[in-house]
Write an enzyme that holds these catalytic residues in place. Structure first.
Site, mmCIF file in Angstrom:
data_model
loop_
_atom_site.group_PDB
_atom_site.id
_atom_site.type_symbol
_atom_site.label_atom_id
_atom_site.label_comp_id
_atom_site.label_asym_id
_atom_site.label_seq_id
_atom_site.Cartn_x
_atom_site.Cartn_y
_atom_site.Cartn_z
ATOM 1 N NE ARG A 25 -3.959 1.914 2.421
ATOM 2 C CZ ARG A 25 -4.761 2.145 3.435
ATOM 3 N NH1 ARG A 25 -4.578 1.523 4.582
ATOM 4 N NH2 ARG A 25 -5.761 2.996 3.331
ATOM 5 C CG ASP B 276 -17.128 5.188 3.093
ATOM 6 O OD1 ASP B 276 -16.426 4.204 3.329
ATOM 7 O OD2 ASP B 276 -16.796 6.086 2.289
#
Length: 350
Positions: free
Chosen positions: A123, A183
């Site tokens: 990442r 979200d």
């Protein structure tokens, strides 16, 4: 690739069709200068960028949309595809170029461009590649539109919003990220689905990182103005905390599920970002959970960390951060989420 757009001339001789088709009214006053047009630039014409551009176009949010990408053929194809729908859409000028000069005078610059994670890539390495990409994107955007608002959509959105702020030199109110706005929409949908009401009647926020350390603010959820958890307690209706956690985990995993099924996400984020654009450009002063500079709010300290908090948005960007009630547990989780993001930021060397 040259700047492409539509105009009033046609043919090799550049025949001016405006004067051919229309004759001015005799003895009329000169045209009154119209109000300044609203311009939005979208950087990156992948699935997400085009879903955002298409939604902004159909909802008549902007007078001009400028598209920028490093792939000239795809860029021109996307521009033409939108232009060919002109007869079915509000009148909007659509331009495209690999040159950031096309974004000049933008009111809002939406950045969706980003590197994709390679198999086995860490990442952190992906983040470093996206930071390198932002070094080529943000400075020319800031130079072309020094008064614009920057809205970052590229992931990891919280850290890249911080990067955009640092690279642009813009005041903090004019740099924000799409954060957990989507979200929270997924969260509201799941709650509405559980109690069979319209999601628009549900007030609920996901805050913190747009990722695994996000925080669901259960204590502040209301339906039709009724606080849900306190209502259940007063009515002595039992509920299991695990049920609440399962709903949150479904929200966290929603994007992964869509990606596993169709290969990418596009439509929901398109609507989410267009909704943010509408709030900002029309000065609606609505509250959205978006990525903002969080230092000093809800006990968050330790550095200039960007994460999602419920923020009041308007024509000047981020107007204020909303003072939403949180339990001690929620506040602790939010501060832990901030530390997770700060750890990533510390490795960037900005």
């Amino acid at each position: 690739m040259a700047n492409n757009g539509s105009g009033s001339s046609l043919g090799p001789g550049g025949l001016d069709l405006t004067n051919t088709f229309f004759k001015p009214i005799l003895n009329s006053d000169p045209p009154i200068p119209s109000n300044r047009c609203t311009k939005v630039s979208v950087i990156g014409v992948g699935n997400v960028g085009m879903a955002i551009a298409q939604t902004i176009l159909t909802q008549d949010i902007a007078d001009e949309i400028a598209l920028v990408d490093s792939k000239p053929e795809k860029l021109r194809g996307e521009m033409l595809d939108l232009q060919h729908a002109a007869a079915f859409l509000p009148r909007t000028r659509i331009t495209a170029s690999v040159d950031y000069a096309v974004t000049a005078g933008s009111d809002l610059c939406i950045v969706t461009a980003g590197a994709r994670q390679n198999p086995g890539e860490s990442r952190l390495n992906l983040l470093q590649r996206n930071v390198a990409l932002f070094r080529h994107i943000i400075p020319p955007l800031a130079k072309s539109s020094p008064d614009a608002i920057l809205l970052i959509v590229s992931n990891p959105v919280d850290v890249l919003t911080y990067v955009a702020w640092k690279l642009s030199g813009f005041p903090v109110n004019r740099v924000l990220g799409s954060g957990t706005n989507l979200d929270s929409s997924r969260f509201r949908f799941l709650i509405a689905d559980h109690i069979d009401v319209n999601a628009q009647d549900v007030q609920a926020f996901i805050v913190g990182e747009h990722g695994d350390s996000s925080v669901a603010l259960w204590s502040s959820i209301s339906v039709g103005g009724i606080p849900v958890l306190s209502f259940l307690e007063k009515q002595q209706i039992a509920y299991e905390k695990q049920t609440l956690e399962d709903i949150h985990q479904t929200v966290v995993g929603s994007a992964y599920e869509v990606i596993s099924l169709k290969g990418y996400t596009s439509w929901a984020i398109g609507y989410s970002v267009a909704n943010l654009a509408y709030t900002i450009l029309r000065d609606q002063r609505k509250i959205h959970p978006v990525t903002v500079l969080a230092r000093g709010f809800y006990g968050i300290e330790g550095g200039d960390v960007f994460l999602s908090l419920p923020a009041l948005l308007g024509r000047n960007g981020v107007v204020a951060v909303t003072n939403v009630h949180m339990t001690d547990e929620e506040s602790e989780k939010l501060q832990k989420s901030a530390k997770t993001i700060l750890e990533m930021q510390s490795q960037l060397g900005l």
